[in-house]
Motif scaffolding. Structure first.
Motif, PDB file in Angstrom:
ATOM      1  N   LEU A  73       0.847  -1.195   0.000  1.00  0.00           N
ATOM      2  CA  LEU A  73       0.000   0.000   0.000  1.00  0.00           C
ATOM      3  C   LEU A  73       0.880   1.241   0.000  1.00  0.00           C
ATOM      4  O   LEU A  73       1.796   1.367   0.813  1.00  0.00           O
ATOM      5  CB  LEU A  73      -0.918   0.001   1.218  1.00  0.00           C
ATOM      6  CG  LEU A  73      -1.881  -1.192   1.301  1.00  0.00           C
ATOM      7  CD1 LEU A  73      -2.478  -1.311   2.701  1.00  0.00           C
ATOM      8  CD2 LEU A  73      -2.977  -1.070   0.253  1.00  0.00           C
ATOM      9  N   PRO A  74       0.636   2.183  -0.890  1.00  0.00           N
ATOM     10  CA  PRO A  74       1.525   3.350  -1.007  1.00  0.00           C
ATOM     11  C   PRO A  74       1.261   4.412   0.055  1.00  0.00           C
ATOM     12  O   PRO A  74       0.159   4.520   0.595  1.00  0.00           O
ATOM     13  CB  PRO A  74       1.190   3.892  -2.398  1.00  0.00           C
ATOM     14  CG  PRO A  74      -0.239   3.531  -2.594  1.00  0.00           C
ATOM     15  CD  PRO A  74      -0.422   2.185  -1.923  1.00  0.00           C
TER      16      PRO A  74
ATOM     17  N   ARG B 189      -7.258  -1.767  -3.916  1.00  0.00           N
ATOM     18  CA  ARG B 189      -6.229  -0.818  -3.506  1.00  0.00           C
ATOM     19  C   ARG B 189      -4.869  -1.213  -4.096  1.00  0.00           C
ATOM     20  O   ARG B 189      -4.105  -0.356  -4.552  1.00  0.00           O
ATOM     21  CB  ARG B 189      -6.138  -0.758  -1.985  1.00  0.00           C
ATOM     22  CG  ARG B 189      -7.106   0.172  -1.295  1.00  0.00           C
ATOM     23  CD  ARG B 189      -6.932   1.632  -1.673  1.00  0.00           C
ATOM     24  NE  ARG B 189      -7.464   2.539  -0.653  1.00  0.00           N
ATOM     25  CZ  ARG B 189      -7.727   3.810  -0.837  1.00  0.00           C
ATOM     26  NH1 ARG B 189      -7.523   4.353  -2.030  1.00  0.00           N
ATOM     27  NH2 ARG B 189      -8.184   4.567   0.135  1.00  0.00           N
TER      28      ARG B 189
ATOM     29  N   ALA C 102      -2.663   0.886  -6.614  1.00  0.00           N
ATOM     30  CA  ALA C 102      -1.290   1.260  -6.284  1.00  0.00           C
ATOM     31  C   ALA C 102      -0.363   1.043  -7.481  1.00  0.00           C
ATOM     32  O   ALA C 102       0.526   1.863  -7.746  1.00  0.00           O
ATOM     33  CB  ALA C 102      -0.800   0.458  -5.080  1.00  0.00           C
TER      34      ALA C 102
ATOM     35  N   ARG D  45       1.873   4.045  -9.249  1.00  0.00           N
ATOM     36  CA  ARG D  45       3.321   3.966  -9.428  1.00  0.00           C
ATOM     37  C   ARG D  45       3.710   4.043 -10.900  1.00  0.00           C
ATOM     38  O   ARG D  45       4.785   4.544 -11.241  1.00  0.00           O
ATOM     39  CB  ARG D  45       3.848   2.682  -8.798  1.00  0.00           C
ATOM     40  CG  ARG D  45       3.656   2.618  -7.280  1.00  0.00           C
ATOM     41  CD  ARG D  45       4.305   1.376  -6.679  1.00  0.00           C
ATOM     42  NE  ARG D  45       4.049   1.294  -5.243  1.00  0.00           N
ATOM     43  CZ  ARG D  45       3.164   0.473  -4.680  1.00  0.00           C
ATOM     44  NH1 ARG D  45       2.450  -0.365  -5.452  1.00  0.00           N
ATOM     45  NH2 ARG D  45       2.983   0.456  -3.393  1.00  0.00           N
TER      46      ARG D  45
ATOM     47  N   TRP E 172      -5.287   9.907  -5.586  1.00  0.00           N
ATOM     48  CA  TRP E 172      -5.475   8.724  -4.742  1.00  0.00           C
ATOM     49  C   TRP E 172      -6.762   8.917  -3.953  1.00  0.00           C
ATOM     50  O   TRP E 172      -6.860   9.806  -3.111  1.00  0.00           O
ATOM     51  CB  TRP E 172      -4.290   8.548  -3.795  1.00  0.00           C
ATOM     52  CG  TRP E 172      -4.319   7.275  -3.019  1.00  0.00           C
ATOM     53  CD1 TRP E 172      -4.615   7.125  -1.699  1.00  0.00           C
ATOM     54  CD2 TRP E 172      -4.029   5.960  -3.507  1.00  0.00           C
ATOM     55  NE1 TRP E 172      -4.535   5.806  -1.325  1.00  0.00           N
ATOM     56  CE2 TRP E 172      -4.168   5.070  -2.427  1.00  0.00           C
ATOM     57  CE3 TRP E 172      -3.668   5.454  -4.760  1.00  0.00           C
ATOM     58  CZ2 TRP E 172      -3.958   3.695  -2.557  1.00  0.00           C
ATOM     59  CZ3 TRP E 172      -3.463   4.086  -4.891  1.00  0.00           C
ATOM     60  CH2 TRP E 172      -3.605   3.227  -3.802  1.00  0.00           C
TER      61      TRP E 172
END
Length: 330
Positions: free
Chosen positions: A79-80, A193, A197, A201, A208
C-alpha cells in the motif's frame, strides 16, 4: 448459509461469525471506558484492539486480543504512502487518516476466518446489541454497511481525489467511523487498492481516492450489497462533528449509534479546533456555547478565552484596521 448472486446470505436467527475491531492509537482511562462499553453490547463476536504504534508502543492494554501495527507494516503490504495532496508522500503525515481502510487489510491478513468485520474508531459508541446488527446484515447479504451523511457528492470536499479514477456518476461516499464489511467485500477492497497502487506507481493515475469515497464507490460499482446504518439503527447522533461528551450518553436513545464521543478534555479541544467566527464566540446561543454548556465553566473558560484571543488577533491582522494599528505601533 446460502449463496444468492454470489452474496452470502445467512439464515434467520444465525448470527454470522464476526470480529469487532476497536481502533485506537493510544490507551488511557477514556479508551478503556470506551472499550468496556462495546464489550457490554457484544455477545458472540470476538473483540480485538487494533492499535497504531507508528509513534511509539502503546502500553496499558490488558485485553488478550490485540493487533499492533505501524504505517510501515501497511506499506509492506504493498500500500503506497499516498493521499492528501494526491502525491506519493515521502513522509507519513496523516496517511492513516486519509487511508482509514489500510489497517483493515492488515487485520484481514492476520485474521482471515471471519464472515464479517465490524470496525469502530475509539470515539464511537454503539448503544444497542451488536449481535442483532450483524444478524440483520447477514440476513440481508450485506457486504458493506456505512452511513451517507453530509453534503451532496458534487459538493463533497474530497470529490477531487476520486474523479481521476471514477466517472462522476459512479462516485459515492459514506462515513466509515463505524463500518461493517463482509469477508468478500473487504478482500475485494484490498485487491482494488493494490491494483490502484500499481496504476499510481506507473503514472496511469495522479489522484489517490480518499477512503470514504474509495470504499463506497468500489462497493457500488462492483455490484456489492451496500446498506445504510440508518436501516438498522438510530443515526441522528452519528456524524463527524460536533462531538458529544461522555455525560451525553445517559440521555441518548436506546438503539443509537453515537459519534464522536469524547472525554471532557478532548471534547473541549475538539470544540476549540473548529472554525468558529467571532459571532459564534460572542453569541451565547451559538452551537459552540450550547455544546460548552454541557460542562461546568471551569472546564472550558481558559481554553475559550485563549482561542477567542487568537481569533481576534487573526481577524485584526487580516483587516485594514489591523494594518493601521500595526503601523501606529511602529
Amino acid at each position: 448459509m446460502m449463496k444468492t448472486n454470489d452474496a452470502v446470505v445467512f439464515g434467520a436467527g444465525h448470527v454470522p461469525h464476526y470480529a469487532v475491531i476497536f481502533r485506537t492509537h493510544f490507551w488511557d482511562a477514556f479508551a478503556q471506558r470506551q472499550f468496556d462499553r462495546i464489550r457490554q453490547n457484544v455477545k458472540s463476536g470476538d473483540i480485538f484492539v487494533l492499535v497504531d504504534e507508528t509513534h511509539g508502543k502503546v502500553s496499558g492494554i490488558t485485553h488478550d486480543r490485540v493487533v499492533r501495527h505501524t504505517e510501515q507494516d501497511l506499506v509492506d503490504l504493498g500500500l503506497p504512502r499516498a493521499g492528501g495532496d494526491n502525491k506519493l508522500w515521502a513522509g507519513a503525515s496523516n496517511m492513516l487518516w486519509f487511508n482509514g481502510d489500510y489497517p483493515l487489510y492488515l487485520f484481514l491478513r492476520q485474521q482471515p476466518g471471519y464472515d464479517y468485520y465490524l470496525q469502530m474508531e475509539y470515539d464511537v459508541v454503539i448503544n444497542t446489541d451488536v449481535d442483532s446488527l450483524v444478524l440483520k446484515a447477514g440476513t440481508d447479504g450485506a457486504d458493506f454497511v456505512g452511513l451517507t451523511k453530509g453534503e451532496p457528492v458534487d459538493e463533497w470536499m474530497w470529490l477531487h481525489t476520486c474523479t481521476d479514477l471514477y466517472r462522476m456518476s459512479e462516485i459515492r461516499y459514506k462515513l466509515i467511523c463505524l463500518s461493517l464489511f463482509s469477508n468478500r467485500g473487504l478482500t475485494t477492497l484490498f485487491e482494488a487498492r493494490l491494483a490502484m497502487a500499481d496504476k499510481l506507481r506507473a503514472g496511469l493515475i495522479q489522484a489517490w481516492p480518499f477512503c470514504e469515497g474509495f470504499i463506497a464507490t468500489e462497493m457500488a460499482r462492483n455490484g456489492f450489497v451496500s446498506v445504510e446504518w440508518s436501516q438498522y439503527s438510530e443515526t441522528n447522533h452519528y456524524d463527524t462533528w460536533p462531538p458529544f461528551v461522555e455525560a451525553d450518553l445517559f440521555v441518548m436513545p436506546s438503539g443509537s449509534i453515537v459519534h464522536p464521543v469524547l472525554d471532557r478534555n478532548r471534547y473541549v479541544a475538539s470544540l476549540m479546533k473548529v472554525k468558529v467566527g467571532l459571532f459564534g464566540y460572542l453569541n451565547p446561543n451559538s452551537l459552540l456555547h450550547r455544546k460548552l454548556r454541557r460542562l461546568p465553566p471551569s472546564a472550558y473558560l481558559k481554553a475559550l478565552m485563549g482561542t477567542f484571543t487568537q481569533k481576534v488577533t487573526r481577524v485584526l491582522r487580516s483587516t485594514s484596521l489591523g494594518s493601521h494599528l500595526r503601523g501606529r505601533r511602529v
